[in-house]
Enzyme design. Sequence first.
Site, PDB file in Angstrom:
ATOM      1  N   GLY A 111       5.636  -9.888  -6.405  1.00 62.61           N
ATOM      2  CA  GLY A 111       6.627  -9.972  -5.049  1.00 62.61           C
ATOM      3  C   GLY A 111       7.103 -11.806  -5.026  1.00 62.61           C
ATOM      4  O   GLY A 111       7.990 -11.853  -5.296  1.00 62.61           O
ATOM      5  N   ILE A 112       6.569 -12.629  -6.164  1.00 63.37           N
ATOM      6  CA  ILE A 112       7.179 -14.191  -6.611  1.00 63.37           C
ATOM      7  C   ILE A 112       7.889 -14.066  -6.523  1.00 63.37           C
ATOM      8  O   ILE A 112       9.726 -14.452  -6.996  1.00 63.37           O
ATOM      9  CB  ILE A 112       6.170 -15.464  -6.686  1.00 63.37           C
ATOM     10  CG1 ILE A 112       4.618 -14.966  -6.206  1.00 63.37           C
ATOM     11  CG2 ILE A 112       6.639 -16.621  -6.808  1.00 63.37           C
ATOM     12  CD1 ILE A 112       3.701 -16.239  -6.833  1.00 63.37           C
ATOM     13  N   VAL A 158       4.050 -22.267 -11.056  1.00 64.07           N
ATOM     14  CA  VAL A 158       3.578 -22.344  -9.656  1.00 64.07           C
ATOM     15  C   VAL A 158       2.466 -20.718  -9.083  1.00 64.07           C
ATOM     16  O   VAL A 158       1.879 -20.186  -8.597  1.00 64.07           O
ATOM     17  CB  VAL A 158       4.540 -21.826  -8.538  1.00 64.07           C
ATOM     18  CG1 VAL A 158       5.802 -22.984  -7.700  1.00 64.07           C
ATOM     19  CG2 VAL A 158       5.193 -20.438  -8.946  1.00 64.07           C
ATOM     20  N   ARG A 196      -0.947 -20.441 -11.385  1.00 62.38           N
ATOM     21  CA  ARG A 196      -2.143 -21.068 -11.640  1.00 62.38           C
ATOM     22  C   ARG A 196      -2.252 -21.905 -13.721  1.00 62.38           C
ATOM     23  O   ARG A 196      -1.724 -22.149 -14.228  1.00 62.38           O
ATOM     24  CB  ARG A 196      -3.337 -19.992 -12.665  1.00 62.38           C
ATOM     25  CG  ARG A 196      -4.149 -18.759 -11.024  1.00 62.38           C
ATOM     26  CD  ARG A 196      -4.975 -19.838  -9.706  1.00 62.38           C
ATOM     27  NE  ARG A 196      -5.532 -18.838  -8.942  1.00 62.38           N
ATOM     28  CZ  ARG A 196      -4.235 -18.910  -7.924  1.00 62.38           C
ATOM     29  NH1 ARG A 196      -3.188 -19.784  -8.227  1.00 62.38           N
ATOM     30  NH2 ARG A 196      -4.544 -18.120  -6.733  1.00 62.38           N
ATOM     31  N   ASP A 198       2.703 -26.667  -9.807  1.00 61.87           N
ATOM     32  CA  ASP A 198       2.432 -26.923  -8.350  1.00 61.87           C
ATOM     33  C   ASP A 198       0.541 -26.877  -8.689  1.00 61.87           C
ATOM     34  O   ASP A 198      -0.178 -26.981  -7.706  1.00 61.87           O
ATOM     35  CB  ASP A 198       2.810 -25.818  -7.963  1.00 61.87           C
ATOM     36  CG  ASP A 198       2.228 -25.462  -6.780  1.00 61.87           C
ATOM     37  OD1 ASP A 198       2.114 -27.186  -5.454  1.00 61.87           O
ATOM     38  OD2 ASP A 198       1.393 -24.723  -6.077  1.00 61.87           O
ATOM     39  N   GLU A 255      -8.047 -29.221 -11.454  1.00 66.20           N
ATOM     40  CA  GLU A 255      -7.411 -29.132 -11.403  1.00 66.20           C
ATOM     41  C   GLU A 255      -8.457 -29.587  -9.865  1.00 66.20           C
ATOM     42  O   GLU A 255      -9.565 -28.664 -10.097  1.00 66.20           O
ATOM     43  CB  GLU A 255      -6.703 -27.486  -9.934  1.00 66.20           C
ATOM     44  CG  GLU A 255      -5.694 -28.410  -9.265  1.00 66.20           C
ATOM     45  CD  GLU A 255      -5.092 -26.815  -8.772  1.00 66.20           C
ATOM     46  OE1 GLU A 255      -3.932 -26.305  -9.452  1.00 66.20           O
ATOM     47  OE2 GLU A 255      -4.796 -25.887  -7.313  1.00 66.20           O
ATOM     48  N   HIS A 312      -0.645 -28.086  -5.196  1.00 65.74           N
ATOM     49  CA  HIS A 312      -1.153 -26.841  -4.828  1.00 65.74           C
ATOM     50  C   HIS A 312      -0.040 -26.938  -3.400  1.00 65.74           C
ATOM     51  O   HIS A 312      -1.573 -26.072  -2.154  1.00 65.74           O
ATOM     52  CB  HIS A 312      -2.463 -26.496  -5.038  1.00 65.74           C
ATOM     53  CG  HIS A 312      -2.947 -25.251  -5.226  1.00 65.74           C
ATOM     54  ND1 HIS A 312      -4.186 -24.561  -6.471  1.00 65.74           N
ATOM     55  CD2 HIS A 312      -2.517 -23.988  -4.938  1.00 65.74           C
ATOM     56  CE1 HIS A 312      -4.179 -23.257  -6.281  1.00 65.74           C
ATOM     57  NE2 HIS A 312      -2.874 -22.609  -4.791  1.00 65.74           N
ATOM     58  N   THR A 313       0.664 -27.072  -3.311  1.00 66.92           N
ATOM     59  CA  THR A 313       1.454 -26.719  -1.749  1.00 66.92           C
ATOM     60  C   THR A 313       1.911 -25.586  -2.003  1.00 66.92           C
ATOM     61  O   THR A 313       3.438 -25.702  -0.681  1.00 66.92           O
ATOM     62  CB  THR A 313       1.679 -28.199  -1.573  1.00 66.92           C
ATOM     63  OG1 THR A 313       2.548 -29.055  -2.239  1.00 66.92           O
ATOM     64  CG2 THR A 313       0.570 -28.957  -1.922  1.00 66.92           C
ATOM     65  N   ASN A 344       2.007 -22.247  -1.519  1.00 70.01           N
ATOM     66  CA  ASN A 344       2.067 -21.860   0.250  1.00 70.01           C
ATOM     67  C   ASN A 344       1.433 -22.649   1.168  1.00 70.01           C
ATOM     68  O   ASN A 344       0.392 -22.472   1.550  1.00 70.01           O
ATOM     69  CB  ASN A 344       0.313 -20.610  -0.259  1.00 70.01           C
ATOM     70  CG  ASN A 344       1.261 -19.944  -1.071  1.00 70.01           C
ATOM     71  OD1 ASN A 344       2.259 -18.811  -0.658  1.00 70.01           O
ATOM     72  ND2 ASN A 344       0.907 -19.872  -2.028  1.00 70.01           N
TER      73      ASN A 344
END
Lengths: 307, 307
Positions: free
Chosen positions: B139-140, B218, B220, B244, B249, B268-269, B271
């Site tokens: 989807g991304i 974006v 992992r 991201d 992390e 990690h922003t 979303n």
Amino acid sequence: MSTELLVHVGPDPSPQLEQAVRDGGGTLVGAVAEAEAIVWRGSPEQLQPLLHDGIRWVQLPSAGVEHWLESGLIDTAGARRWTAATGAYGAITAEHAFALLLAGLRRLPECARASSWQGDALEGGTLFGTTVAIIGAGGIGRALIAMLEPFGVTVLAVNRSGREVPGAAEIVPFTRVGELWPRADAVVLCAPATAETHHLLDAAALAALPAHAWVVNVARGSLVDTDALVRAFADGAIAGAALDVTDPEPLPADHPLWREPRALITPHTANPAGPLRIALAERVRENVARLREDRELLGIVDPARGY
Amino acid sequence: MSTELLVHVGPDPSPQLEQAVRDGGGTLVGAVAEAEAIVWRGSPEQLQPLLHDGIRWVQLPSAGVEHWLESGLIDTAGARRWTAATGAYGAITAEHAFALLLAGLRRLPECARASSWQGDALEGGTLFGTTVAIIGAGGIGRALIAMLEPFGVTVLAVNRSGREVPGAAEIVPFTRVGELWPRADAVVLCAPATAETHHLLDAAALAALPAHAWVVNVARGSLVDTDALVRAFADGAIAGAALDVTDPEPLPADHPLWREPRALITPHTANPAGPLRIALAERVRENVARLREDRELLGIVDPARGY
């Protein structure tokens, strides 16, 4: 139907433009005498002695061609067509405006300045579902509208004539620009500097924008009242501003905008030399293909019109 | 042909989702007993006593619906359709990846950190005419391909199956990803973290990329060998990286990437909560319109498939 087209690139060799000629289906020739078309990066004075009746097209490298018109070399009485790079560079500037807008919404300036992981505190917003006011719907504005399309953005366009702009939900003339401010989630300035656009974004306009609005300027610094912008930040009247042009320009090192967390300044770099060369090559490729297929060329120069 | 559709939004009021129902042409009803369709943000346990035979569609708020499948409430034997938000959020993450990529190319991180006007020294590059490798074409990746389209980007897509991806010039399976590195002006990682993708971008991959390449992650943190990335910066093996997600992390405050001029870290922003709500509302609007027009719904849940 497409035919062979013999093209000379000069006055100096350019691997990038020569590749563009080949990509458009043209055939490179080293001698101008054998050519039907010329891609020229030199002066009118250099070109004049080389022109001959067999040359039916000349591509010039710049968008503005004032000195070519002054030279008297451009003659539209005959069959020869002259094209400028008009419109070829708008997309490069639009890309910068688009990068600034997305960076602002996603709070990338604050992320870039962070020196530790701040998590959700730096969560930003999205272009999806927003309304963007585009001030000036020329080559830059039109290219920008195409870039916004995948995000379902509602585009409010402002131009001098109020004439239709493809992809815009509404078009208003400059005299009615004030109606748009309260509705705009973001404003992108890409209109020429004129008396009409001087301080278009003044204190009243900034106050009329929603508090979450972003302002992007890739036009000229004079479109924004800089002192009013500094006060708008202090008042929380807008979310942020990304400026490729400033007033004064260059922005002095002690200016408060350099210390504003929600401001992003790029030093008039919307049109970098490398990307402009790429845009010119793409235009050459496109026009070579068009001439071979007998389609209308892009950027035809009309001395009567003055560009 | 479209018909009236009575929709209940619950268990709590949501002005945003109620507006989405209206925008899709649906009619809001306060009592579930009167509804034909439910947009539900609560639990399976809350929904169960309210379901009745007249309910022919239930929209769930998340992309993953494991706990709904475990609840046994989803029954596809009857005429009732259940939809998840599958795919609705991919575009939000893609937008972040796209913002990071453009910011890198245009050197916005360096501009954001500058405290004085540096002029041409901060000129960047362009997406136009580039080749971008998209690792993971779910989807991304698919949403990102649509965003790259106005820039004439050549997309090289990598997915597990090697199956066709709309808009991609080439598709290769993970086993052949190494072939792409030398050809990629930029790499965007948006594949799940699996054994196959662990340290996909390792020292050898980073060395194989062109020195002008940008890396965007974006997905992992585990997809990138972070130590190899730090060395790649030191060696000038790549132009920059916008991450991201990181490994480890959160990235510790003393990590060298925080001090790397050509690195951009977002915490990690990709979303953010607000944009995700907007994406869900848009999905609700679309599915309400589709059901009214008797078209196929987006995100239909199939218990046999497990999602």
